[in-house]
Design an enzyme around this catalytic site. Structure first.
Site, PDB file in Angstrom:
ATOM      1  N   PHE A  61       0.768  -1.272   0.065  1.00 37.99           N
ATOM      2  CA  PHE A  61       0.068   0.056  -0.135  1.00 37.99           C
ATOM      3  C   PHE A  61       0.705   1.233  -0.027  1.00 37.99           C
ATOM      4  O   PHE A  61       1.605   1.569   1.040  1.00 37.99           O
ATOM      5  CB  PHE A  61      -1.068   0.007   1.212  1.00 37.99           C
ATOM      6  CG  PHE A  61      -1.861   1.218   1.071  1.00 37.99           C
ATOM      7  CD1 PHE A  61      -3.118   1.100   0.562  1.00 37.99           C
ATOM      8  CD2 PHE A  61      -1.636   2.423   1.557  1.00 37.99           C
ATOM      9  CE1 PHE A  61      -3.898   2.108   0.205  1.00 37.99           C
ATOM     10  CE2 PHE A  61      -2.261   3.591   1.224  1.00 37.99           C
ATOM     11  CZ  PHE A  61      -3.538   3.532   0.707  1.00 37.99           C
TER      12      PHE A  61
ATOM     13  N   ASP B 225       9.703   2.886   1.408  1.00 34.97           N
ATOM     14  CA  ASP B 225       8.091   3.702   2.147  1.00 34.97           C
ATOM     15  C   ASP B 225       8.275   3.513   3.682  1.00 34.97           C
ATOM     16  O   ASP B 225       7.434   2.624   4.086  1.00 34.97           O
ATOM     17  CB  ASP B 225       7.055   3.132   1.220  1.00 34.97           C
ATOM     18  CG  ASP B 225       5.732   4.093   1.625  1.00 34.97           C
ATOM     19  OD1 ASP B 225       5.969   4.743   2.836  1.00 34.97           O
ATOM     20  OD2 ASP B 225       5.010   3.715   0.901  1.00 34.97           O
TER      21      ASP B 225
ATOM     22  N   LYS C 171       2.902  11.205   6.811  1.00 34.51           N
ATOM     23  CA  LYS C 171       2.143  11.212   7.973  1.00 34.51           C
ATOM     24  C   LYS C 171       2.692  12.016   9.324  1.00 34.51           C
ATOM     25  O   LYS C 171       2.273  13.176   9.698  1.00 34.51           O
ATOM     26  CB  LYS C 171       2.069   9.849   8.542  1.00 34.51           C
ATOM     27  CG  LYS C 171       1.204   8.918   7.311  1.00 34.51           C
ATOM     28  CD  LYS C 171       0.755   7.615   7.761  1.00 34.51           C
ATOM     29  CE  LYS C 171       0.106   6.568   6.488  1.00 34.51           C
ATOM     30  NZ  LYS C 171      -1.221   7.169   6.212  1.00 34.51           N
TER      31      LYS C 171
HETATM   32  C1  LIG Z   1       3.031   2.929   3.557  1.00 32.11           C
HETATM   33  C2  LIG Z   1       2.242   4.244   2.898  1.00 32.11           C
HETATM   34  N1  LIG Z   1       2.590   4.765   1.949  1.00 32.11           N
HETATM   35  C3  LIG Z   1       2.013   5.750   1.451  1.00 32.11           C
HETATM   36  C4  LIG Z   1       0.640   6.120   1.986  1.00 32.11           C
HETATM   37  C5  LIG Z   1      -0.188   7.154   1.515  1.00 32.11           C
HETATM   38  O1  LIG Z   1      -0.152   8.306   2.353  1.00 32.11           O
HETATM   39  P1  LIG Z   1      -1.289   9.559   2.225  1.00 32.11           P
HETATM   40  O2  LIG Z   1      -2.387   9.003   2.478  1.00 32.11           O
HETATM   41  O3  LIG Z   1      -0.926  10.682   2.905  1.00 32.11           O
HETATM   42  O4  LIG Z   1      -1.043   9.844   0.478  1.00 32.11           O
HETATM   43  C6  LIG Z   1       0.186   5.399   3.162  1.00 32.11           C
HETATM   44  C7  LIG Z   1      -0.947   5.697   3.741  1.00 32.11           C
HETATM   45  O5  LIG Z   1      -1.675   5.002   4.452  1.00 32.11           O
HETATM   46  C8  LIG Z   1       1.087   4.531   3.856  1.00 32.11           C
HETATM   47  O6  LIG Z   1       0.707   3.623   4.778  1.00 32.11           O
END
Ligand SMILES: Cc1ncc(COP(=O)(O)O)c(C=O)c1O
Length: 404
Positions: free
Chosen positions: A145, A230, A259
């Site tokens: 994700f 990530d 975040k």
């Molecule tokens: C591992 C990871 N990458 C990217 C994102 C995307 O972040 P955003 O919702 O701020 O676009 C999330 C969101 O839950 C995430 O958990």
């Protein structure tokens, strides 16, 4: 209290009535919060065990962060990157130092940080590695994700996230998470990056098999491929370290952050990397009107300073062990699996008992807010300011829910 006098039902109804239904929230309407606690419009209190998907690692309205935001609001909120503002250099320097990297590139949302990482990896591939024009590919993991943009959902393996959003962006190869042999076999001369969550949060806090991340690092180095981690959900103290990769001594080429970087106040994301990689971007090739704005930088600099003390990482490690012990005590009593790293837990409920959603609804009735994922899994990710007693309270409520 008489049902008619409650404000929650009409607020839930109106929210449903006037929004696209791209979420299925619990029917709770929050109006204020402090630390690890939320209060709803009817005065009921809840222990927050989601922490905005880790955007609230420092708790709700951490005084240092709120002060920084207030002070900045009174002076300067936005310039765009056409000009430099006085909060920018400190933020970039201090975040780069926290990451052990030369440079950072600030954006806003997590998805934008991921998009930035993809663009940087491709450009690096063409300009530095010498990949055939238009042929760059990136290896990603099953169950990933990384956000919701059209490019990112193109390589999602979750049908809800991906179906009917094509045509899809090409250039991604999906391999099973945790399978180093498959990952290595997927690399070819046009591979520019491996993009991974060191811990798959949305998938249910799925931990990497021992040795997997160091193996990915080794393969990437050997094959001249960038390792892009990530750490948007796993990073910034959540797992007991600044970065989840640290648990196995791994340093990726690019960190993707988001975040918690915004302190639960403003959306702030960033990519951190060395000059030989992030330096491939030149003026006009990437950007964002709000990326690196003064308010974001003022708050995020204080976030970096909070993390630089190591206090939150320590809390996460110590309290995470308490959370682990409590949850493992529920194995065989309604839980069939428990995965914990720091203050981040994924628990699988016996599906014959109830779904994750039902468990979260019952937890809500008992004053604990958590979020289900993928059927019978619940994620617990409380703010790192939670106390030992509050962890015991959350575990006790989960035990009561499972006991029916
Ligand atoms: C591992 C990871 N990458 C990217 C994102 C995307 O972040 P955003 O919702 O701020 O676009 C999330 C969101 O839950 C995430 O958990």
């Amino acid at each position: 209290m008489i049902e008619d006098m409650l404000r929650t039902p009409s607020a839930v109804r109106d929210a449903e009535r006037y929004t696209a239904h791209n979420y299925h929230p619990l029917p709770v309407v929050i109006s204020s919060a402090e630390g690890a606690w939320l209060t709803d419009v009817d005065g009921r209190r809840y222990l927050d065990c989601l922490a905005g998907y880790s955007a609230l690692n420092f708790g709700h309205r951490h005084p240092t962060l709120i002060r920084a935001a207030h002070e900045q609001l009174d002076r300067l909120t936005l310039t765009s990157r056409a000009f430099i503002h006085d909060q920018f250099a400190d933020f970039c320097r201090e975040l780069a130092a926290l990451c052990g990297k030369d440079l950072v590139l600030p954006m806003n949302t997590g998805a934008e940080a991921v998009e930035t990482g993809i663009k940087v990896a491709r450009k690096w591939g063409y300009q530095v590695k010498g990949v055939t024009p238009g042929q760059a590919n990136i290896i990603v993991a099953d169950g990933n994700f990384h956000g919701r943009t059209t490019t990112i959902v193109s390589f999602s393996t979750d049908d809800d996230a991906r179906a009917d959003f094509g045509p899809y962006t090409p250039g991604f190869t999906v391999v099973p998470y945790g399978d180093l042999t498959a990952l290595e076999a997927a690399i070819d001369e046009n591979t520019v990056a491996v993009l991974l969550e060191p811990i798959q949060g949305e998938q249910g806090v799925v931990l990497p098999p021992d040795g997997y991340l160091p193996g990915v690092r080794r393969v990437c180095t050997d094959r001249n491929v960038l390792f892009v981690a990530d750490e948007i959900q796993s990073g910034l103290g959540r797992t007991g370290r600044t970065f989840a990769c640290e648990h196995e001594g791994v340093v990726p080429d690019l960190y993707l952050l988001g975040k918690a970087l915004g302190g639960g106040i403003v959306p702030v994301s960033a990519v951190a990397g060395n000059a030989d990689v992030l330096g491939v971007l030149k003026p006009g090739q990437h950007g964002s009107t709000f990326g690196g704005n003064p308010l974001a930088c003022a708050v995020a600099t204080e976030v970096v300073r909070l993390l630089a003390t190591g206090d939150f990482q320590r809390r996460s490690t110590e309290l995470g062990e308490r959370l682990r012990a409590g949850l493992e005590g529920l194995l065989g009593k309604g839980l069939v699996a428990v995965r914990v790293r720091g203050l981040w837990a994924g628990v699988d409920i016996d599906p014959t008992l109830m779904t994750g959603r039902q468990a979260c609804e019952r937890l809500m009735e008992r004053g604990v807010l958590a979020k289900d994922t993928h059927g019978s899994t619940i994620r617990l990710a409380p703010p790192l300011v939670i106390t030992a007693d509050e962890i015991d309270h959350a575990v006790a409520q989960l035990a009561a829910v499972l006991a029916g």
